[in-house]
Every structure is written in C-alpha cells, then in structure tokens.
Design an enzyme around this catalytic site. Sequence first.
Site, PDB file in Angstrom:
ATOM      1  N   SER A 297       0.832  -1.043  -0.014  1.00  0.00           N
ATOM      2  CA  SER A 297      -0.016   0.081  -0.111  1.00  0.00           C
ATOM      3  C   SER A 297       1.137   1.178  -0.105  1.00  0.00           C
ATOM      4  CB  SER A 297      -0.865   0.016   1.381  1.00  0.00           C
ATOM      5  OG  SER A 297      -1.826   0.829   1.202  1.00  0.00           O
ATOM      6  N   ASP A 355      -8.721  -4.467  -6.103  1.00  0.00           N
ATOM      7  CA  ASP A 355      -8.281  -3.461  -5.032  1.00  0.00           C
ATOM      8  C   ASP A 355      -8.355  -1.959  -5.289  1.00  0.00           C
ATOM      9  OD1 ASP A 355      -6.838  -2.029  -3.128  1.00  0.00           O
ATOM     10  OD2 ASP A 355      -5.225  -3.744  -3.015  1.00  0.00           O
ATOM     11  N   HIS A 401      -7.769  -5.595  -0.197  1.00  0.00           N
ATOM     12  CA  HIS A 401      -6.499  -4.889   0.083  1.00  0.00           C
ATOM     13  C   HIS A 401      -5.478  -5.539   1.006  1.00  0.00           C
ATOM     14  CE1 HIS A 401      -3.768  -1.480  -0.648  1.00  0.00           C
ATOM     15  NE2 HIS A 401      -3.838  -1.139   0.827  1.00  0.00           N
TER      16      HIS A 401
END
Length: 467
Positions: A297, A355, A401
């Site tokens: 991320s 995602d 995610h």
Amino acid sequence: MTPRARGRPSTSSSASESSARVDVLEQENADLKTRLSNLEADFRAERQSRLDLEKIGRDMNIDIYMTPSSYIQTSTQWAVPRISVQHAPAPVPAKANMRKEMEEDNWEALVAPLHPVLRDEIVRYGELVAACYKAFDLDPSSDRYLNCKYGKKNMLRGVGMQDAGYEVTKYVYATPDISLPIPTQNGSTCCSRWIGYVAVSSSDVGRRDIVVSFRGTVTSTEWIANLMSSLEAARFDPHDPRPDVKVASGFLNLYTSGDSSTKFGSGSCREQLLAEVSRLLHKYKGEEVSITLAGHSMGSALALLLGYDIAELGLNRGAPVMVYSYGGPRVGNAGFKQRCEELGVKVLRVANVNDPVTKLPGVIFNENFRNPMGGSLSSYAHVGVELALDFFKVQDPVCVHDLDAYIRLLKCHPKNGAAVQAKRNRDAAGDIARKARELLSSVQVAEAWTWQDAAMQLGNWMQLINI
C-alpha cells in the site's frame, strides 16, 4: 635302438606342452575378453548412474559428485562406485539465474505464465513486508506504542521469521509534516512512527541482498498524506533537479519530512534510508550486492520513491535496484515512470484487480488517458510490470487490500502460473472508508483524528473522483 639324448624332450611331449600352453593362452584371452566386456558394461552402467544421479540432484537441489576413478581394483574384485553428496548453497542456481533474468528482462517473460521461482520470490518478500505489521505495536499502554515491539536483533525472531536468512540492521521512521486538530501525547501535532526496517542477507545466499521493507497506512497523519494527491517535482538530485519528474505530494511529504522531537527516528525517512543503504554498500563493496525494496500500500509508494532516489543519485554503484509493490497506488507522473525506466529501476506490481487502492491516485488522469491537447506530464502513471490477481469475498470486502490475502493466493496460485485477469469489480471501492474506520478506531483519540472525520473525508473524495 639308439638311446635318447639327455635333456632333449621327445617330439610328442613337446607337442603336448605347446598344446597345453595354447589352451592356457586361449583361456586367458577369453577371460580377458570377458573382463573387458564386463568392465565396458560396468563403465556404461556407471555413466548412466552418473547421469541419473545428476538429474536427481538437480531435482532435489543437491550437488552429487562421483569420484573420477570410481572403480578401484582390489585383488580380482571391482569395487562399487564411491559417491559423495553435498548440499548446494542457497539460493539455488535456478534462483540466481532467475535474478539475472529479472534484472535483464524486467519480468515481462516471467509473469504470464508466472514462473514458480518468481512466485517464491514474491511470497518471500511479501512475508518480509508482513513482518512489519506483525511487529508493529498497537497497544496504547505500551511504551513502544505505534513503534516496533522488538529490538533489531530479535525482530525477525519475534515474528517467527528467524530462518529468513536476513539480519535487521536499522529501523526506519517516518513523519508526515501534517498538523492535526488534536495534539499527540508529547504535545506535538506531528510525531515520527516506525514505518519499516533495513536488513541484509547472510553470506550463504549467493549475494548480499540489501532489503528495505515498508508497512502500509496505519496512523491518521498517514491517511491524510495518502489523500494529498497533487503532483510535485521530486528534485532529489540537487545538481539535476528534473522538474518534469513529479510525484504525489503526500508520499513525498512522508518520505522527506523529519521530526527532531522523537526519541526513535533521527532525520527524515529519506535521510535515514540513504545513510544506511550507503553504509551497507560500502561495507560489502567487495561482494556482489543487490538492493530490493518492498512495501504494501503506502509502503510500496515509499519503496518506489527510495528506488528512484538511490538510482537518480547513483548510490547503487551498478547494483541492481528492484521494487516489489503489493497493492500499491500510483506514485508519480509519466515523467517519473520514464525516468525510473531510464535508470533501470525494476518494478513488479502485485495487484488485486478488485483493490481500489491500486487505482489511485489518477483514476481518470492516468497512463491510459490521452490528452487531446498533447502531453502527459500532469497524469499519473503506474511504473513497472503488473502481476494481476483476482480475489474478493462478499462477507469480507476489505480483504481485497489485505497483504495476507495477497500472499495466501500466491502460495496456492494455479499450477500454470498464469496471472488471473478478470473484470474489475468497482463495488469494493466504497469499502475503503470502512478500512479507514477500522484502522483509525484502533488508535488513541489523542493520537488521531476521529475515524468519522477521516471516513467522511475519504468517502467524499471517492465520490468526487467517481470510483
């Protein structure tokens, strides 16, 4: 009758002895032929055994050696071949060759279908990133709250990765220069937090692999930094600032800002990382070295910024720079992407098609947007090669995610290794607000914005860009 001369054999006796001698010679010749035939057969069998053993060795990742003179005569017997087995050092030659291919081919030929060795590498570095989450202290009563639970020497052991083959050399802290409406525990509105670590491989893995691993977004200031999506010139090289190379201002802020008030970090995230990587490169300058940067991320954005920074400044001194991005957002514009490619920074983006974070920023103005007026420097662009995965659970939409979900899917990837391409499911995008709420609700009120404000801002932003 004339008496026979002394010492002179008779004709019949001489013929008999000659015949016996011929018989002996013929027998010896026949025995020799038999032995030669047997020896030839043994030689062929030994050669076949050698080939079979070498194949078994390759399959089992061991080196098998046979003595050059395997058959040793003892009296009239022939000994059994002497065989010694030695375990090959890690990584195996296949992985060493695979790294060369990744450095030269930029992963295109290895992703579709996904090569099993590359899959193992992706899982390995993903687990090194997951270690950041496992070691991150979320207990408000702890003295190490929002920092690492363990000391450097025990960090990997503490998360169950003592056999990973790496030694942690430095912890890394980041401080976004963002003011919150509520001060932190030390009275400041900004505080440095543990963001990851630097580690180096042991000497028995083929080369010195310097790894920098980053976690994703957890604190409120990090969430706000993620929302700062305006493009800003990086200007990492003071001698060649390259104003056309632009990156997201929030990620740049997190990477370059510092906090002198903290008892842990010293200097900005960038200063800490460049100093440690330079130190390790100098320490192992006589060895073959690689630089691998991995993050999830927001952490993948920091990994890519660091990779570009190292290459732009020339600190790698020819060592390959490779980035593993897990569920990572876009980081910069087309100029940034082009410059990373020119510098030889190799990037592999592991992305779930469901995602929403991987679609941000630049949902509309991205690498697929064609400006009718020409030019693309104002548009975001992904860097590197994408390995597309597809997973989604209605019962747990936030999993799209989740790094552990990424790793689990890779471990049970289809045997043919093909990257799963699927229709993009945009319904999961709205659940990013729920992700913000869950993460922020675990943080003390004094340390963070209220999750309602963060979720509201994030939800409004999602509607604005029409995901």
